[in-house]
Scaffold this motif. Structure first.
Motif, short mmCIF file in Angstrom:
data_model
loop_
_atom_site.label_atom_id
_atom_site.label_comp_id
_atom_site.label_asym_id
_atom_site.label_seq_id
_atom_site.Cartn_x
_atom_site.Cartn_y
_atom_site.Cartn_z
N GLU A 24 50.29 13.56 69.27
CA GLU A 24 49.76 14.52 68.32
C GLU A 24 50.25 15.95 68.60
O GLU A 24 50.25 16.79 67.72
CB GLU A 24 48.23 14.47 68.27
N CYS A 66 54.61 15.93 64.14
CA CYS A 66 53.41 15.98 64.99
C CYS A 66 52.32 16.81 64.32
O CYS A 66 52.57 17.93 63.89
CB CYS A 66 53.75 16.61 66.34
N PRO A 67 51.09 16.27 64.24
CA PRO A 67 50.03 16.97 63.53
C PRO A 67 49.54 18.26 64.20
O PRO A 67 48.98 19.11 63.52
CB PRO A 67 48.91 15.94 63.43
N ASP A 73 48.36 26.01 61.11
CA ASP A 73 49.53 25.70 60.30
C ASP A 73 50.80 26.25 60.95
O ASP A 73 51.84 25.58 60.98
CB ASP A 73 49.34 26.27 58.88
N HIS A 81 47.31 9.72 69.12
CA HIS A 81 48.32 9.40 68.10
C HIS A 81 48.44 7.88 68.04
O HIS A 81 48.60 7.24 69.07
CB HIS A 81 49.67 10.03 68.47
N ARG A 96 51.82 23.96 63.80
CA ARG A 96 52.54 22.77 63.34
C ARG A 96 54.01 23.06 63.04
O ARG A 96 54.87 22.24 63.25
CB ARG A 96 51.89 22.21 62.06
#
Ligand code: AMP
Ligand code: MG
Length: 355
Positions: free
Chosen positions: A61, A202-203, A312, A152, A315
Motif C-alpha cells: 500500500e 500504490c494507494p 492525494d 495490500h 499518492r
C-alpha cells in the motif's frame, strides 16, 4: 555486485513484459523483468522465485517493494546488490500477520502490541529486539529488526503463499524516487529482476512510518503515512503524553543518514498561495518549468501533477518526480502542504529531494 548508475525510464530497454501470463517458467538467471498479473499463476511464479532465493517486485500500500526471503542471507544479499544499497542500511521485514511476530523478534512490548493492534495491517513499521533466526545482513548488523504487516491484497497473498517473512525495501535503484507503479519498478530494475507483480498504483504513495517500539512511548525514526496524530490517538493516554512523541531519533534510523533522491532538475518548494505565480515568474525568464500544485498551471508552465490535498499529493509525488525528469523540465515547483497527518511525510520527502 550489480551497481548501476540511476537511469531514466526512457533509457531502459530491458522491459519486455506487460501483463504477461507466466506460462513460460522463469529461468534461473533470466534478467528481463516480466510484469505479471497477480493472479494464481503470477503468485505461483513469484513463490517459485522466492523459494529458490530469488527476488521479486511486490506491490504494497505504501510503495513497491523488492522482496526476498528475510531469513535467507544469500537472498537478502541479492536485494542489497540489486538496489546498490549500503550494507548498513537495514531492511524492513514484512509479515503476513501480527501472529508471525515471534518468528522474527526476541521480545515484544506492550507498546508494540498496542500499535500492531491498531495499525496492522498498515503502513507502520515497528523496531524491536531482533530474534535469532533473522540474519545479520537483514538488519544491517543491528540488534534490532524493523517489521510490518502490509495492507495490500497482493502482498498478503504472496506472504501467505510463500509462508516466509519477506524483506522488502523500496524497489528502486538507491538514489531514485520510490516506485509507486509496476512500470516504475521495471524501469529501474528491469534487467536485474525476473518478475514484478502488478498491483496497480500504490494507494498511499509514501513509505511507512518507522517507530522504535522497545520503550513505553513510540519514537519516530522516519516520518511516514501513519502520522504522529494517529500514534497519539492510541498511545497518548499511555504514561506521559508528552514531547517524547515528537522526538525524531535520527541516529537510530540508519537510512535517514543517506543522501536521498536528488532529481536531475532543480526542485523548489513554494507556499500554497505562491506556487503558480512563482512558476510563471521562473518560466518568464526563459527556462522550462513544471508545476505540481492544487491549481492549474499558468500559461508557459507545464503541469506535472495536480492534487487536491496532502494524501492525494502523497499518492502522486514519486510519479510526478519521475515525470518531471522524463519531460526534462529545468525547475519543478511543488506547492507545499500543511505539515499535519501525511503532510509531514510529504514535506520531509520534498525537502530531502530539494536538498
Ligand atoms: P526502506 O525499506 O527503503 O523504506 O527503508 C527502511 C527504513 O527503515 C530505513 O530508513 C531504515 O534505516 C529503517 N530501518 C530498518 N531497520 C531498522 C532498525 N532495525 N532500526 C532502525 N531503523 C531501521
Ligand atoms: Mg527506500
Amino acid at each position: 555486485m550489480v551497481a548501476h548508475a540511476p537511469r531514466r525510464a526512457s533509457e531502459v530497454t530491458g522491459v519486455v513484459g506487460w501483463w504477461h501470463t507466466p506460462d513460460v517458467d522463469v529461468e534461473e538467471g533470466a534478467v528481463l523483468a516480466e510484469v505479471l498479473r497477480p493472479d494464481a499463476a503470477g503468485i505461483a511464479a513469484a513463490v517459485r522465485i522466492l523459494r529458490r532465493g530469488g527476488v521479486v517486485g511486490m506491490p504494497t500500500e505504501t510503495v513497491y517493494g523488492l522482496a526476498a526471503d528475510a531469513l535467507d542471507p544469500a537472498a537478502v544479499t541479492r536485494i542489497f546488490a540489486i538496489k546498490g544499497r549500503p550494507a548498513d542500511n537495514p531492511l524492513i521485514v514484512h509479515l503476513r500477520s501480527a501472529q508471525e511476530l515471534e518468528r522474527v523478534v526476541a521480545a515484544t512490548t506492550p507498546l508494540a502490541e498496542a500499535l500492531a493492534m491498531s495499525f496492522w495491517p498498515g503502513p507502520l513499521t515497528l523496531v524491536l529486539e531482533v530474534g535469532e533466526d533473522v540474519p545479520a545482513v537483514t538488519t544491517g548488523g543491528l540488534r534490532t529488526v524493523a517489521i510490518r504487516v502490509p495492507d495490500h491484497p497482493v502482498a498478503t497473498e504472496l506472504l501467505t503463499a510463500v509462508g516466509r517473512p519477506l524483506a522488502a525495501p523500496s524497489a528502486n535503484r538507491s538514489g531514485r524516487p520510490s516506485p509507486t507503479t509496476a512500470e516504475h519498478v521495471a524501469a529501474d530494475l528491469g534487467d536485474d529482476l525476473e518478475v514484478v507483480l502488478d498491483g496497480g498504483p500504490c494507494p498511499v504513495g509514501v513509505e511507512s512510518t518507522v517507530v522504535d517500539a522497545r520503550g513505553d512511548e513510540p519514537v519516530v525514526l522516519r516520518e511516514g503515512s501513519i502520522s504522529r496524530e494517529d500514534l497519539r490517538s492510541i498511545v497518548g493516554v499511555r504514561s506521559r503524553a508528552t514531547a517524547a512523541h515528537d522526538r525524531t531519533d535520527v541516529q537510530a534510523s540508519p537510512g535517514t543518514r543517506y543522501r536521498h533522491y536528488a532529481p536531475t532538475c532543480a526542485l523548489e518548494i513554494a507556499a500554497s498561495a505562491d506556487a503558480a505565480s512563482r512558476a510563471a515568474e521562473l518560466a518568464a525568464s526563459g527556462i522550462s518549468v513544471g508545476l505540481v500544485a492544487s491549481c492549474p498551471a499558468p500559461e508557459g508552465v507545464r503541469s506535472i501533477a495536480r492534487f487536491t490535498d496532502a494524501p492525494d499529493l502523497a499518492r502522486q509525488l514519486y510519479a510526478a518526480l519521475r515525470d518531471a525528469e522524463d519531460t526534462a523540465v529545468d525547475v519543478l515547483v511543488v506547492e507545499a502542504v500543511p505539515e499535519v497527518g501525511v503532510g509531514r511525510a510529504v514535506m520531509d520527502r520534498l525537502r530531502r529531494a530539494a536538498e
